[in-house]
Design a protein around this motif. Sequence first.
Motif, PDB file in Angstrom:
ATOM      1  N   ARG A  90      70.221  94.668  -4.022  1.00 10.27           N
ATOM      2  CA  ARG A  90      69.701  95.601  -4.796  1.00 10.27           C
ATOM      3  C   ARG A  90      70.777  96.011  -5.727  1.00 10.27           C
ATOM      4  O   ARG A  90      71.845  96.095  -5.389  1.00 10.27           O
ATOM      5  CB  ARG A  90      68.964  96.624  -4.716  1.00 10.27           C
ATOM      6  CG  ARG A  90      67.588  96.161  -3.931  1.00 10.27           C
ATOM      7  CD  ARG A  90      66.855  97.781  -3.473  1.00 10.27           C
ATOM      8  NE  ARG A  90      67.560  98.415  -2.449  1.00 10.27           N
ATOM      9  CZ  ARG A  90      67.299  98.222  -1.213  1.00 10.27           C
ATOM     10  NH1 ARG A  90      66.326  97.038  -0.753  1.00 10.27           N
ATOM     11  NH2 ARG A  90      68.044  98.676  -0.203  1.00 10.27           N
ATOM     12  N   PRO A  91      70.581  95.895  -7.169  1.00 12.37           N
ATOM     13  CA  PRO A  91      71.659  96.407  -8.254  1.00 12.37           C
ATOM     14  C   PRO A  91      72.015  98.010  -7.767  1.00 12.37           C
ATOM     15  O   PRO A  91      71.294  98.495  -7.332  1.00 12.37           O
ATOM     16  CB  PRO A  91      71.312  95.982  -9.491  1.00 12.37           C
ATOM     17  CG  PRO A  91      69.657  96.102  -9.264  1.00 12.37           C
ATOM     18  CD  PRO A  91      69.494  95.556  -7.890  1.00 12.37           C
ATOM     19  N   TYR A 127      66.388  99.319  -7.159  1.00  9.82           N
ATOM     20  CA  TYR A 127      68.008  99.702  -7.066  1.00  9.82           C
ATOM     21  C   TYR A 127      68.339 100.890  -6.426  1.00  9.82           C
ATOM     22  O   TYR A 127      67.708 101.350  -5.679  1.00  9.82           O
ATOM     23  CB  TYR A 127      68.265  99.835  -8.496  1.00  9.82           C
ATOM     24  CG  TYR A 127      67.523 101.254  -9.089  1.00  9.82           C
ATOM     25  CD1 TYR A 127      68.670 102.339  -9.168  1.00  9.82           C
ATOM     26  CD2 TYR A 127      66.319 101.563  -9.414  1.00  9.82           C
ATOM     27  CE1 TYR A 127      68.020 103.384  -9.642  1.00  9.82           C
ATOM     28  CE2 TYR A 127      65.833 102.650  -9.816  1.00  9.82           C
ATOM     29  CZ  TYR A 127      66.758 103.720  -9.907  1.00  9.82           C
ATOM     30  OH  TYR A 127      66.152 105.061 -10.105  1.00  9.82           O
ATOM     31  N   THR A 202      76.264  94.469  -9.483  1.00 11.57           N
ATOM     32  CA  THR A 202      75.282  93.425  -8.942  1.00 11.57           C
ATOM     33  C   THR A 202      74.966  93.962  -7.427  1.00 11.57           C
ATOM     34  O   THR A 202      75.867  94.614  -6.808  1.00 11.57           O
ATOM     35  CB  THR A 202      75.978  92.245  -9.070  1.00 11.57           C
ATOM     36  OG1 THR A 202      77.010  91.933  -8.227  1.00 11.57           O
ATOM     37  CG2 THR A 202      76.119  91.630 -10.594  1.00 11.57           C
ATOM     38  N   GLU A 204      76.032  92.406  -4.968  1.00 11.00           N
ATOM     39  CA  GLU A 204      77.370  91.881  -4.240  1.00 11.00           C
ATOM     40  C   GLU A 204      78.165  92.953  -4.417  1.00 11.00           C
ATOM     41  O   GLU A 204      79.380  92.701  -3.975  1.00 11.00           O
ATOM     42  CB  GLU A 204      77.514  90.438  -4.576  1.00 11.00           C
ATOM     43  CG  GLU A 204      76.621  89.466  -4.212  1.00 11.00           C
ATOM     44  CD  GLU A 204      75.326  89.504  -5.084  1.00 11.00           C
ATOM     45  OE1 GLU A 204      74.196  88.867  -4.611  1.00 11.00           O
ATOM     46  OE2 GLU A 204      75.531  89.882  -6.104  1.00 11.00           O
ATOM     47  N   SER A 208      78.428  94.628 -13.612  1.00 10.55           N
ATOM     48  CA  SER A 208      77.567  93.505 -14.453  1.00 10.55           C
ATOM     49  C   SER A 208      77.597  94.206 -15.788  1.00 10.55           C
ATOM     50  O   SER A 208      77.564  93.512 -16.988  1.00 10.55           O
ATOM     51  CB  SER A 208      76.432  93.574 -13.942  1.00 10.55           C
ATOM     52  OG  SER A 208      75.332  92.779 -14.721  1.00 10.55           O
ATOM     53  N   GLU A 227      68.954  92.264 -15.480  1.00 16.98           N
ATOM     54  CA  GLU A 227      70.087  91.374 -15.439  1.00 16.98           C
ATOM     55  C   GLU A 227      71.126  91.454 -14.216  1.00 16.98           C
ATOM     56  O   GLU A 227      71.256  90.180 -13.772  1.00 16.98           O
ATOM     57  CB  GLU A 227      70.793  91.616 -16.684  1.00 16.98           C
ATOM     58  CG  GLU A 227      71.850  90.672 -17.056  1.00 16.98           C
ATOM     59  CD  GLU A 227      72.722  90.938 -18.397  1.00 16.98           C
ATOM     60  OE1 GLU A 227      73.026  90.120 -19.178  1.00 16.98           O
ATOM     61  OE2 GLU A 227      72.947  92.512 -18.419  1.00 16.98           O
ATOM     62  N   ALA A 228      71.388  92.501 -13.696  1.00 22.62           N
ATOM     63  CA  ALA A 228      72.475  92.491 -12.417  1.00 22.62           C
ATOM     64  C   ALA A 228      71.851  91.953 -11.165  1.00 22.62           C
ATOM     65  O   ALA A 228      72.400  91.371 -10.316  1.00 22.62           O
ATOM     66  CB  ALA A 228      72.729  93.928 -12.381  1.00 22.62           C
ATOM     67  N   ALA A 229      70.436  92.122 -11.199  1.00 28.20           N
ATOM     68  CA  ALA A 229      69.741  91.594  -9.941  1.00 28.20           C
ATOM     69  C   ALA A 229      69.286  90.101 -10.171  1.00 28.20           C
ATOM     70  O   ALA A 229      68.688  89.840  -9.313  1.00 28.20           O
ATOM     71  CB  ALA A 229      68.633  92.458  -9.768  1.00 28.20           C
ATOM     72  N   GLY A 230      69.720  89.453 -11.375  1.00 31.17           N
ATOM     73  CA  GLY A 230      69.321  88.145 -11.355  1.00 31.17           C
ATOM     74  C   GLY A 230      67.847  88.071 -11.547  1.00 31.17           C
ATOM     75  O   GLY A 230      67.239  86.895 -11.275  1.00 31.17           O
TER      76      GLY A 230
END
Length: 291
Positions: A90-91, A127, A202, A204, A208, A227-230
Motif C-alpha cells: 500500500r502507499p 494506505y 509508493t 516499495e 512519488s 497514483e503512488a499505488a499504480g
Amino acid sequence: MMSTPPSSSLSLRAGMAALLLALGTGMPAYALPGGGKTPQSIIDAQSDTPPQVRGVDVEEHLGELVSLEARFTDAQGKPVQLRDVLPRTRPVLLTLVYYNCPLLCNLVINEQIRNMRELGLELGKDYEAVTVSIDPKDTPAQSLERRRRHLQSMGLPETAPWHFLTGTEENIRLVADAVGFKYSYDASTQQYVHPAVVMVLTPEGAISRYLYGTSFRVQDMKLALVEAAGGRVGTSFDRIVLTCFKYDTATRRYGFYIFGFLRIGALMVFAALATMLAYYWRRELKKGAAA
C-alpha cells in the motif's frame, strides 16, 4: 624593431581596462576572469532572509527510495528499521515533524487528518501513514501519546497502522536527506525551522509526490495515493479521474488534463460503436437464420 612609446602603452592599457570594465558590467559572474558561482556566504549576506531560515527547503527526489535501513524506535519502544513499518502493498503518507513544535507541525498534521477523514480511502486497507520526529530528544512515550490522540480524533482504533517514530540525529538525517527535507535548529529559540510538506511514497518506499503547505485539497491527496499505488487502491472511478487529471509542477496540484479526457471520450465512443455494430450483426444473423 620599433617599441611602443610609453605614453601610447599607457593609453592602450587604459583603453583595454575600460573595455573589460564595460563588458564586465553586462556579464554574469561566471563569465568574468577567474569567475564562478557566487559564494553562498555572499548570497546569504545580501539576503533579507533571517539566518535561521536560510537553507530550509524541500529538494524533490521523485522516484528515489527513502532510507529503508534507517533505525528508529516505535511508539511501543520497540527498535525498528524504516523498512519494517512500510507495508510493501500500500502507499504511505510520510511526515517529518517534532512533538514540541509550537505551531507549524500541528497545522500540517491537522490538515493531514482532515484529508484522511474525507479521502474515501481506509487507513490500513488502502494506505498507511508514518510520522518521523526530527528532534532526537523526542521519546517513544510522546509518540504513543500523539498517536493515540490523532487516531481518536479520526475515530480509529489504536491498532490502525499510523506509525510514530523517534530516533537519533544520524538516522533522522538519513531519511530527511533521502526525501530532500531540509531543516535546521535555531538555538536562540530552541526550535526547529522546517518546511510544511507531506510526502507520498509508493508501496516499495519510493518518493512519488509532495503535498505542500498547511492546506491542500483532498482530491490532490487522493489522486497522489491512487497514483503512488499504480491504481491498486481506490475505486474504478478514481482511476478514471486520475487519467483525466495530471500533476502540475508549477501549481503543485492536480489539474484537468484535456488529452486524458479526450482519450477516455474516444474509448467511450469506440465502446458505443462496437456495441451498436455487435447488436446489428447479431440481428442480421437472426434474420438470415429465420429465412
